[in-house]
Design a protein around this motif. Sequence first.
Motif, PDB file in Angstrom:
ATOM      1  N   ASN A 115       0.809  -1.220   0.000  1.00 49.77           N
ATOM      2  CA  ASN A 115       0.000   0.000   0.000  1.00 49.77           C
ATOM      3  C   ASN A 115       0.840   1.268   0.000  1.00 49.77           C
ATOM      4  OD1 ASN A 115      -2.968  -0.441  -0.092  1.00 49.77           O
ATOM      5  ND2 ASN A 115      -2.420  -1.934   1.471  1.00 49.77           N
ATOM      6  N   LEU A 118       1.709   1.644  -3.546  1.00 51.03           N
ATOM      7  CA  LEU A 118       0.477   2.101  -4.190  1.00 51.03           C
ATOM      8  C   LEU A 118       0.218   3.579  -3.893  1.00 51.03           C
ATOM      9  CD1 LEU A 118      -1.651   0.652  -5.898  1.00 51.03           C
ATOM     10  CD2 LEU A 118      -2.942   0.264  -3.814  1.00 51.03           C
ATOM     11  N   TYR A 119       0.533   4.006  -2.672  1.00 53.82           N
ATOM     12  CA  TYR A 119       0.353   5.400  -2.281  1.00 53.82           C
ATOM     13  C   TYR A 119       1.236   6.323  -3.122  1.00 53.82           C
ATOM     14  CZ  TYR A 119      -0.453   9.327   0.891  1.00 53.82           C
ATOM     15  OH  TYR A 119      -0.819  10.536   1.429  1.00 53.82           O
ATOM     16  N   VAL A 121       2.219   5.708  -6.159  1.00 55.46           N
ATOM     17  CA  VAL A 121       1.565   5.746  -7.474  1.00 55.46           C
ATOM     18  C   VAL A 121       0.369   6.694  -7.429  1.00 55.46           C
ATOM     19  CG1 VAL A 121       0.295   4.380  -9.197  1.00 55.46           C
ATOM     20  CG2 VAL A 121       2.352   3.432  -8.105  1.00 55.46           C
ATOM     21  N   PHE A 122      -0.414   6.630  -6.355  1.00 55.36           N
ATOM     22  CA  PHE A 122      -1.574   7.506  -6.186  1.00 55.36           C
ATOM     23  C   PHE A 122      -1.152   8.974  -6.220  1.00 55.36           C
ATOM     24  CE2 PHE A 122      -4.112  10.082  -3.225  1.00 55.36           C
ATOM     25  CZ  PHE A 122      -5.367   9.984  -3.809  1.00 55.36           C
ATOM     26  N   GLN A 125      -0.165   9.960  -9.704  1.00 59.99           N
ATOM     27  CA  GLN A 125      -1.316  10.115 -10.588  1.00 59.99           C
ATOM     28  C   GLN A 125      -2.106  11.382 -10.256  1.00 59.99           C
ATOM     29  OE1 GLN A 125      -2.289   8.289 -13.375  1.00 59.99           O
ATOM     30  NE2 GLN A 125      -0.201   7.541 -13.096  1.00 59.99           N
ATOM     31  N   PHE A 157      -4.994   3.919   2.747  1.00 62.86           N
ATOM     32  CA  PHE A 157      -3.854   3.094   2.357  1.00 62.86           C
ATOM     33  C   PHE A 157      -3.284   2.289   3.521  1.00 62.86           C
ATOM     34  CE2 PHE A 157      -4.182   6.186  -1.006  1.00 62.86           C
ATOM     35  CZ  PHE A 157      -3.898   5.439  -2.139  1.00 62.86           C
ATOM     36  N   THR A 168      -6.558   4.675  -6.479  1.00 60.60           N
ATOM     37  CA  THR A 168      -5.426   4.735  -7.402  1.00 60.60           C
ATOM     38  C   THR A 168      -5.842   4.313  -8.803  1.00 60.60           C
ATOM     39  OG1 THR A 168      -3.919   4.274  -5.574  1.00 60.60           O
ATOM     40  CG2 THR A 168      -3.059   3.935  -7.797  1.00 60.60           C
TER      41      THR A 168
END
Length: 183
Positions: A115, A118-119, A121-122, A125, A157, A168
Motif C-alpha cells: 500500500n 500504491l500510495y 503511485v496515487f 497520478q 492506504f 489509485t
Amino acid sequence: MYNLEKITKQIVENKLLIGIYLFPIILLSFMFVMSSVLSNGFFFSIDDSYIYTKQAMNLLNGEFFTFSSGDVHTNSNSSVIYYLITACHLFIAKMFFNDLSDVLEALVVISFIFNMVLYIVFVGQLHKLILKFSFSQVNHNLILLMTVTTLPVMFSFTTGLETGFTMTLLLVQLNYFLDKKNH
C-alpha cells in the motif's frame, strides 16, 4: 549520459514536491511502527480486513469465495482483484511462517509495504491530474499536499482494504482517458 548539475538543479527546484511525496510515507510508516510497538504486534486497523484475509486463506486451501470452510460460495468482498492480491500476499507470508499469528502479522507488513508503493503511485497520478489544470506552481503544490495528507486519504492506504487501491485505479483511468481525449 546524465548531466549531474541539471539533475541537482531539478531536485532543488522540486524539493517541495519530493517532500510532498515523502512526508506522508514517513508519517504513515512512523504511525505503523508505533502502533505495532504499542500493541505488541502488527494488526490491521479495522476488522473488515480480516474478511479478505479469511477468504484469501480459504482460496489458498482450494475454496473459492467462501468465508467458512465447506460453506456456500458467496462474494462478500467488494473487490475481486483485491481479494486475489490479498491471497498473493498471504501466499508470500505463508512461505516464511507456519504459525497463524506470525502469518497474519507478516500479511499486515506485506500489505502495508504494498500500500505504500500504491500510495506513491496515487500521489504521482494525482500530481499528473492536477498538472492538467492552470494553477500556479504554489497552488499546485498546496492542492497536492492538502489532498494527500488528509486523514481519510492516508487512512485508505493503511486499512488493509481495497479503498486506496480503488482510488489509485480511478486516478490512473481518469488520467488515461484525459490523455486520450487530448490527443
